[in-house]
Design an enzyme around this catalytic site. Structure first.
Site, short mmCIF file in Angstrom:
data_model
loop_
_atom_site.label_atom_id
_atom_site.label_comp_id
_atom_site.label_asym_id
_atom_site.label_seq_id
_atom_site.Cartn_x
_atom_site.Cartn_y
_atom_site.Cartn_z
N ARG A 119 68.42 30.48 -8.89
CA ARG A 119 67.55 30.23 -9.95
C ARG A 119 68.37 29.96 -10.77
O ARG A 119 69.56 31.30 -11.40
CB ARG A 119 67.12 31.75 -9.63
N ASP A 136 65.87 38.88 -18.15
CA ASP A 136 66.81 38.27 -16.66
C ASP A 136 68.22 37.58 -17.94
O ASP A 136 69.17 37.36 -17.27
CB ASP A 136 66.03 36.64 -16.96
N ARG A 152 64.03 40.28 -6.28
CA ARG A 152 63.92 38.65 -7.32
C ARG A 152 64.55 40.05 -7.92
O ARG A 152 64.72 41.59 -8.02
CB ARG A 152 63.12 38.23 -7.32
N GLY A 153 64.60 39.89 -10.04
CA GLY A 153 65.07 40.91 -11.18
C GLY A 153 66.39 41.01 -10.80
O GLY A 153 67.16 40.66 -9.65
N ALA A 154 66.56 40.73 -12.39
CA ALA A 154 68.22 40.32 -12.43
C ALA A 154 69.12 41.06 -11.77
O ALA A 154 70.11 39.91 -10.86
CB ALA A 154 68.13 39.95 -14.07
N ASN A 199 62.34 36.90 -19.90
CA ASN A 199 61.95 38.35 -19.22
C ASN A 199 60.78 36.76 -18.68
O ASN A 199 60.21 35.32 -18.77
CB ASN A 199 61.58 38.94 -20.15
O1 MRU Z 1 60.86 36.64 -11.09
P1 MRU Z 1 61.97 37.29 -11.16
O2 MRU Z 1 60.63 38.12 -10.14
O3 MRU Z 1 62.92 37.31 -10.92
O4 MRU Z 1 61.60 38.09 -12.45
C1 MRU Z 1 61.96 39.16 -12.62
C2 MRU Z 1 61.72 39.82 -14.07
O5 MRU Z 1 61.43 39.14 -15.48
C3 MRU Z 1 62.58 40.70 -14.70
O6 MRU Z 1 61.66 42.12 -15.78
C4 MRU Z 1 63.83 40.77 -15.22
O7 MRU Z 1 64.50 40.80 -14.44
C5 MRU Z 1 64.37 42.21 -14.91
S1 MRU Z 1 64.77 43.60 -13.77
C6 MRU Z 1 65.38 44.85 -13.70
#
Ligand code: MRU
Length: 355
Positions: free
Chosen positions: A97, A245, A54-56, A255
């Site tokens: 997603r 995101d 997870r994480g963009a 985000n």
């Molecule tokens: O649902 P997630 O864990 O994928 O959400 C992640 C976030 O909101 C992060 O803050 C975002 O992706 C930035 S990651 C460098």
């Protein structure tokens, strides 16, 4: 770009080696460090959907590797037939997603590579796409280190920095975006203390940010999400830094859910609110944040922690996974191509188009 330092201590949550994708299962952290192996694009899509990764930026990297795995099994000699099947693979990965634009950015880049090489043999296309996925992975780390050096001067020595969710190494190929800026400030010799919001309901702050900062010996204090305002009112937070995101052309920032609340609190207390994100997170096709699709996740994430039930059975839930922080609450957006402030429409267009 130059290559990254090879350091076995650096956290890299996704590996693409010997034709296999390995991912650190982020659902199990911090109690277990388990690496899963994936060999098909369907498995990678499921890993993204179920938040193994997870994480963009990390989602983008995983999707690119998913494409490289998927095209291996295409059986055709025809480049146009190959491209059609490639598009079908991308459609499956794209449906995982909706909010993080890096996913779609990575898929577009993979498709673009194939489209511009359709005069090559199918074997060459398969190898080329594997290299493209590796390039996306390696570039992400380099981008984060550049973002880190651009953003580090914004964090004063001795500052106490609040962050929300996990925008660290675990959310990227390595180093992180918001946590990358913190890492770069620490590497430059500054003393930085991080305050991490736990980030209900998925607890990325408690489980992931706390884990990776502790591993790097960066001082971190974990708080519940509803404590940030109190700490700000006591003068115990000097600035906020988060990842993103998707950022619309006008600088509105999607985000993790709860980011907007923190931004409003920061404004009230005149605390700078910074966003760190690569240009692949900027979506110039969207005029403002109202057009950003917000993922709605299963209410079980709110009613349960693992198998433990917290709320009465049958209770109604509402579980948006992201929110949008309007540009007026954002002090600056830190990218690998520079720091944007003020007129976001002009500034973001400039950093996106900078060569
Ligand atoms: O649902 P997630 O864990 O994928 O959400 C992640 C976030 O909101 C992060 O803050 C975002 O992706 C930035 S990651 C460098």
């Amino acid at each position: 770009m130059s290559s990254c330092p090879i350091d076995s201590k650096v956290i890299r949550p996704i590996r693409f080696i010997a034709g296999q994708c390995q991912m650190l299962d982020q659902r199990l952290l911090p109690s277990e460090e388990v690496w899963n192996t994936y060999t098909t694009y369907e498995e990678v899509a499921e890993a993204i959907r179920s938040m193994v990764v997870r994480g963009a930026p990390a989602i983008g990297v995983a999707a690119a590797i998913g494409v490289a795995l998927g095209v291996r099994d295409i059986e055709t000699e025809s480049a146009s037939e190959f491209f059609q099947q490639l598009e079908e693979i991308c459609a499956v990965l794209a449906a995982t997603r909706p909010t993080a634009v890096n996913l779609f950015w990575a898929l577009e880049r993979m498709k673009h590579f194939a489209e511009s090489n359709l005069d090559r043999s199918v074997v060459e296309l398969k190898i080329g796409l594997e290299y493209e996925a590796l390039a996306i992975t390696q570039e992400d780390e380099q981008i984060n280190r550049k973002m880190g050096s651009n953003g580090a001067p914004l964090l004063p020595d001795g500052s106490r920095v609040l962050t929300h969710c996990n925008a660290g190494a675990l959310a990227t190929a390595a180093y992180g975006t918001a946590l990358g800026v913190i890492r770069a400030a620490v590497e430059s010799g500054k003393k930085i203390a991080v305050i991490a919001d736990e980030t209900r309901p998925f607890l990325q702050g408690a489980r992931l940010t706390a884990w990776e900062l502790q591993k790097d010996n960066i001082p971190v204090t974990l708080i519940c999400d509803n404590m940030a305002g109190y700490l700000m009112s006591k003068g115990e937070i000097d600035c906020v830094i988060v990842g993103a995101d998707r950022i619309a052309a006008n600088g509105d920032v999607a985000n993790k859910i709860g980011t907007y609340t923190v931004a409003v609190l920061a404004k009230e207390h005149q605390i700078p609110f910074y966003v760190a994100a690569p240009i692949s997170t900027i979506d110039l096709s969207l005029a403002d944040g109202s057009q950003i699709p917000i993922e709605e996740r299963d209410g079980r994430e709110i009613t349960h922690i693992k198998d433990y039930q917290l709320a009465p059975s049958g209770i109604n839930t509402c579980n948006p996974a992201f929110d949008v922080t309007p540009n007026r609450l954002v002090t600056a957006i830190i990218t690998e191509n520079g720091v944007v402030k003020g007129d976001y429409l002009t500034g973001l267009t400039q950093v996106v188009n900078k060569r």
